[in-house]
Scaffold this active site. Structure first.
Site, PDB file in Angstrom:
ATOM      1  N   CYS A   2       1.072  -1.382  -0.070  1.00 36.17           N
ATOM      2  CA  CYS A   2      -0.319   0.526   0.200  1.00 36.17           C
ATOM      3  C   CYS A   2       1.063   1.280   0.193  1.00 36.17           C
ATOM      4  CB  CYS A   2      -0.451   0.309   1.509  1.00 36.17           C
ATOM      5  SG  CYS A   2      -2.376  -0.948   1.161  1.00 36.17           S
ATOM      6  N   ARG A  28       3.528  -0.151  -4.997  1.00 37.78           N
ATOM      7  CA  ARG A  28       3.245  -0.689  -3.826  1.00 37.78           C
ATOM      8  C   ARG A  28       1.968  -1.526  -3.410  1.00 37.78           C
ATOM      9  NH1 ARG A  28       6.688   1.155   0.716  1.00 37.78           N
ATOM     10  NH2 ARG A  28       4.641   0.101   2.075  1.00 37.78           N
ATOM     11  N   TRP A  74      -3.255  -2.225  -2.037  1.00 40.07           N
ATOM     12  CA  TRP A  74      -3.240  -3.812  -2.183  1.00 40.07           C
ATOM     13  C   TRP A  74      -3.753  -3.918  -0.882  1.00 40.07           C
ATOM     14  CZ3 TRP A  74      -1.094  -8.246   0.663  1.00 40.07           C
ATOM     15  CH2 TRP A  74      -1.011  -9.522   0.110  1.00 40.07           C
ATOM     16  N   ASN A 100      -2.182   1.727   5.963  1.00 33.16           N
ATOM     17  CA  ASN A 100      -1.651   0.470   5.128  1.00 33.16           C
ATOM     18  C   ASN A 100      -0.675  -0.644   7.018  1.00 33.16           C
ATOM     19  OD1 ASN A 100       0.347  -1.030   4.235  1.00 33.16           O
ATOM     20  ND2 ASN A 100       2.285   0.252   4.630  1.00 33.16           N
ATOM     21  N   GLY A 101      -1.320  -1.836   6.533  1.00 35.00           N
ATOM     22  CA  GLY A 101      -0.832  -2.643   7.360  1.00 35.00           C
ATOM     23  C   GLY A 101      -2.214  -3.377   7.726  1.00 35.00           C
ATOM     24  N   GLU A 468      15.570 -19.180  -6.492  1.00 42.28           N
ATOM     25  CA  GLU A 468      15.433 -17.863  -6.789  1.00 42.28           C
ATOM     26  C   GLU A 468      15.378 -17.687  -8.667  1.00 42.28           C
ATOM     27  OE1 GLU A 468      15.340 -14.886  -6.024  1.00 42.28           O
ATOM     28  OE2 GLU A 468      15.138 -13.738  -7.595  1.00 42.28           O
ATOM     29  N   LYS A 472      11.629 -15.599 -10.137  1.00 38.76           N
ATOM     30  CA  LYS A 472      11.752 -14.601 -10.753  1.00 38.76           C
ATOM     31  C   LYS A 472      11.241 -14.936 -11.750  1.00 38.76           C
ATOM     32  CE  LYS A 472      13.056 -12.175  -9.250  1.00 38.76           C
ATOM     33  NZ  LYS A 472      13.676 -11.955  -7.870  1.00 38.76           N
ATOM     34  N   GLU A 475       6.862 -14.858 -10.920  1.00 35.76           N
ATOM     35  CA  GLU A 475       5.834 -13.697 -10.777  1.00 35.76           C
ATOM     36  C   GLU A 475       6.175 -12.353 -12.029  1.00 35.76           C
ATOM     37  OE1 GLU A 475       8.211 -11.072  -7.753  1.00 35.76           O
ATOM     38  OE2 GLU A 475       9.863 -11.920  -8.918  1.00 35.76           O
ATOM     39  N   HIS A 491      14.822 -37.731  -6.535  1.00 30.28           N
ATOM     40  CA  HIS A 491      13.827 -38.965  -5.578  1.00 30.28           C
ATOM     41  C   HIS A 491      12.678 -38.663  -5.704  1.00 30.28           C
ATOM     42  CE1 HIS A 491      17.700 -39.978  -3.768  1.00 30.28           C
ATOM     43  NE2 HIS A 491      18.276 -38.843  -4.258  1.00 30.28           N
ATOM     44  N   LYS A 585       5.793  -4.626  -4.000  1.00 25.62           N
ATOM     45  CA  LYS A 585       6.618  -4.402  -3.135  1.00 25.62           C
ATOM     46  C   LYS A 585       7.124  -3.822  -1.467  1.00 25.62           C
ATOM     47  CE  LYS A 585      11.223  -3.432  -5.040  1.00 25.62           C
ATOM     48  NZ  LYS A 585      11.685  -4.593  -5.784  1.00 25.62           N
TER      49      LYS A 585
HETATM   50  C1  F6R Z   1      10.894 -10.758  -5.587  1.00 27.72           C
HETATM   51  C2  F6R Z   1      11.212  -9.908  -4.311  1.00 27.72           C
HETATM   52  C3  F6R Z   1      10.638 -10.463  -2.932  1.00 27.72           C
HETATM   53  C4  F6R Z   1      11.083 -10.416  -2.089  1.00 27.72           C
HETATM   54  C5  F6R Z   1      10.680 -10.026  -0.561  1.00 27.72           C
HETATM   55  C6  F6R Z   1      11.648  -9.259   0.530  1.00 27.72           C
HETATM   56  O1  F6R Z   1      11.054 -10.636  -6.623  1.00 27.72           O
HETATM   57  O2  F6R Z   1      11.185  -8.684  -4.297  1.00 27.72           O
HETATM   58  O3  F6R Z   1      10.603 -12.025  -2.867  1.00 27.72           O
HETATM   59  O4  F6R Z   1      12.387 -10.011  -1.986  1.00 27.72           O
HETATM   60  O5  F6R Z   1       8.966  -9.780  -0.390  1.00 27.72           O
HETATM   61  O6  F6R Z   1      12.249  -8.007   0.411  1.00 27.72           O
HETATM   62  P1  F6R Z   1      12.633  -6.854   1.158  1.00 27.72           P
HETATM   63  O7  F6R Z   1      14.299  -7.662   0.207  1.00 27.72           O
HETATM   64  O8  F6R Z   1      12.721  -5.728   0.419  1.00 27.72           O
HETATM   65  O9  F6R Z   1      12.774  -7.695   1.752  1.00 27.72           O
END
Ligand code: F6R
Length: 590
Positions: A2, A28, A74, A100-101, A468, A472, A475, A491, A585
């Site tokens: 948010c 956000r 969000w 936000n929260g 990782e 990527k 998402e 396995h 984010k």
């Molecule tokens: C994926 C991504 C998320 C963040 C996660 C932690 O591409 O960016 O998985 O890595 O939400 O976020 P931070 O690094 O801000 O603690």
């Protein structure tokens, strides 16, 4: 999660200014948005479902106003509807509030207020806050009503409130970020700095259980626990506004991938003595725990291999949300290394609080200077990647890996060797990220854009990078992608391989190469389309993406082609690479 933004000052286009600020915070949360502006002793508002970037000046006819608050959402409680979008109001629309929260006891508050005659129009937890303040306002001042409401709410929040007949913004926080930008006779409030960076780089952070009352003259801070005013020192932010813009790139994601031509070098600009001090702390600790979420969590897992192999240290790893189940082993001589781009992730912060409550020391490896983790940790190393705005982390990931690799070298007393390796890696990445390289990866994206599933395998540090890679690809492309330790295939997961299933193998030029190539043969024998990301080609690969041989830094270079592949798959599948569905984010809720 948010985006929150507010303006109070001499300009009379506050609502439009807030909308522009929210556009910069859209990463956000982007399912709906809203703005409330005070004009002529009333509150004018506009709420919409969808992305705020679609709004054009003049779409809503706002009256001239120099005080406005806004929010891009969000969703947590209640679906994506105009009624659930913020701001939320009391019955006569004299109060407007954004949040936000998550308010954990909102249902009790709501039931109590409904029994007293309050009418609710949304399914959100937020609406209960504004009604609670409204209720208290009948018997006390606005400031007292906010304080009382805050003391009755459980959970995490950052809130902004305005009243139709008072020229002020009241903001309060517990758990979710809020930053006050102090301009020349004007004030901004944002949940992230880029929202107001073009106006000011002078900021104050609101800490937990603090409130700020902003009027035309000043921002006055209060400690909500002691009910007393507090003074704060202004902090200067070193980021430039242009760093938070796309420039000539179509998306932030590709801009940030390309910035990796220099971000490793910037991450290495650390104070040697500080690095040595932290290495000694790791060596002397009674247990070191790496903690992070999502991509940052995978960076932590990768670092466990680096600390073992390079630094000859055993370090533990947990994702933030799991740490509470492992904290029994934390002692006052333990060390937690929290890894985070934003420095605001709720699950990581909760792990930090758990470690601190046991007397452990906390080192944060973070991108955002001044963030909550920065302020709450005993030591912090900043990765200096500059603002990362695409939801998918790219440049922060590799910068975090570089700093952790450096620490692993420092643990072995080989700091200079670590720096040299990483600077060499930087110039290899610089050479690699050229238009021909991107074209080659685009060709692969074209070939696999319609598949339903793909798998990524690796061994050692490349196992962490496989996990990782899966994040990527999931998402940004929305293709089902899973990462495995290559040796684990036989396995169980090998049952998933059928004709033409893409399997991406991440390979280092070390003793693990032979094993992973054998595993490639095993999946190829079952029909898989094998894509090798490796310094050298091999007959088993159906498609080869060459990466430089970066030795102990191979994990850093191996993730970059995956970032490009995810980006191009996202484009081909008509997804928005910067704002993937259902995500946002900076995950500030648990
Ligand atoms: C994926 C991504 C998320 C963040 C996660 C932690 O591409 O960016 O998985 O890595 O939400 O976020 P931070 O690094 O801000 O603690």
């Amino acid at each position: 999660m948010c985006g929150i933004f507010a303006y109070l000052g001499p300009k009379t286009n506050a609502p439009e200014l807030v909308i522009e600020g929210l556009k910069k915070l859209e990463y956000r949360g982007y399912d709906s948005w809203g703005v409330a502006a005070q004009a002529n002793n009333r509150i004018d508002s506009c709420k919409k479902v969808g992305k705020i970037s679609a709004y054009q000046v003049g779409d809503h006819n706002f009256a001239a106003s120099s005080l406005a608050i806004g929010h891009s959402r969000w969703a947590t409680h209640g679906g994506v509807t105009e009624a659930n979008a913020h701001p939320h109001f009391n019955a006569d629309h004299s109060l407007a509030l954004v949040h936000n929260g998550i308010i954990e006891n909102y249902a009790e508050i709501r039931a109590d207020l409904e029994s007293k005659g309050h009418k609710f129009v949304s399914q959100t937890d937020t609406e209960s806050i504004v009604h609670l303040i409204d209720f208290h306002l009948k018997s006390m001042s606005l400031e007292e009503a906010v304080k009382k409401a805050m003391s009755e709410m459980h959970g995490r929040y950052a809130i902004l409130l305005i009243k139709a007949d008072e020229q002020k913004i009241i903001a309060a926080r517990r758990g979710s970020p809020l930053i006050i930008g102090i301009g020349q006779g004007e004030f901004f409030v944002g949940s992230d700095i880029p929202a107001f960076l073009e106006y000011t780089n002078q900021v104050n952070y609101l800490d937990d259980d603090q409130m700020v009352i902003i009027d035309q003259e000043k921002a006055q801070f209060y400690d909500l626990k002691t009910n007393s005013p507090i003074e704060k020192r202004l902090i200067t932010i070193e980021w430039q506004a242009s760093q938070a813009e796309k420039g000539d790139y179509p998306h932030f994601m590709i801009k940030e991938i390309m910035e990796q031509k220099e971000t490793i070098r910037r991450a290495l600009e650390q104070d040697d003595q500080e690095i040595q001090k932290i290495a000694e702390a790791i060596k002397g600790a009674f247990g070191t725990y790496l903690v992070g979420c999502g991509t940052a969590g995978k960076v932590c897992l990768a670092a466990t291999y680096q600390f073992s192999h390079i630094g000859h240290r055993h370090v533990n790893f947990a994702v933030g949300s799991e740490f509470s189940s492992l904290q029994d082993f934390i002692k006052d001589r333990s060390l937690m290394i929290a890894v985070s781009q934003s420095g605001e992730t709720a699950d990581t912060l909760e792990a930090i609080h758990a470690a601190k409550s046991k007397g452990a020391k906390v080192l944060s490896i973070i991108n955002v200077k001044g963030s909550t983790m920065d302020r709450e940790s005993d030591f912090a190393l900043h990765i200096k990647a500059g603002p990362e705005k695409a939801v998918a982390s790219t440049k922060a990931t590799t910068a975090q890996m570089a700093v952790l690799t450096l620490l692993a070298y420092a643990c072995a007393g080989r700091l200079e060797a670590g720096k040299k390796l990483l600077l060499d890696t930087q110039s290899q990445i610089n050479d690699m990220l050229n238009p021909r390289y991107e074209d080659h990866i685009r060709t692969l994206a074209d070939q696999i854009a319609k598949v339903e599933s793909m798998y990524i395998i690796g061994k050692g540090v490349n196992y962490a990078i496989a996990l990782e890679s899966a994040i990527k690809l999931q998402e940004i492309s929305y293709i089902h992608a899973e990462g495995f330790a290559s040796g684990e295939l036989k396995h169980g997961p090998i049952a998933l391989i059928s004709q033409s299933t893409p399997v991406i193998a991440l390979i280092s030029n070390d003793q693990s190469r032979k094993d992973v190539l054998n595993n490639c043969q095993e999946v190829k024998a079952r029909g898989a389309y094998v894509i090798g990301i490796a310094p050298e080609n091999d007959a088993v690969f159906d498609f080869w993406i060459k990466v430089p041989d970066a030795g102990e830094a191979q994990g850093i270079v191996n993730i970059i082609p995956i970032q490009l592949l995810a980006y191009h798959l996202g484009l081909l599948r008509k997804n928005d690479p910067d704002m993937p569905r259902n995500l946002a984010k900076s995950v500030t809720v648990k």
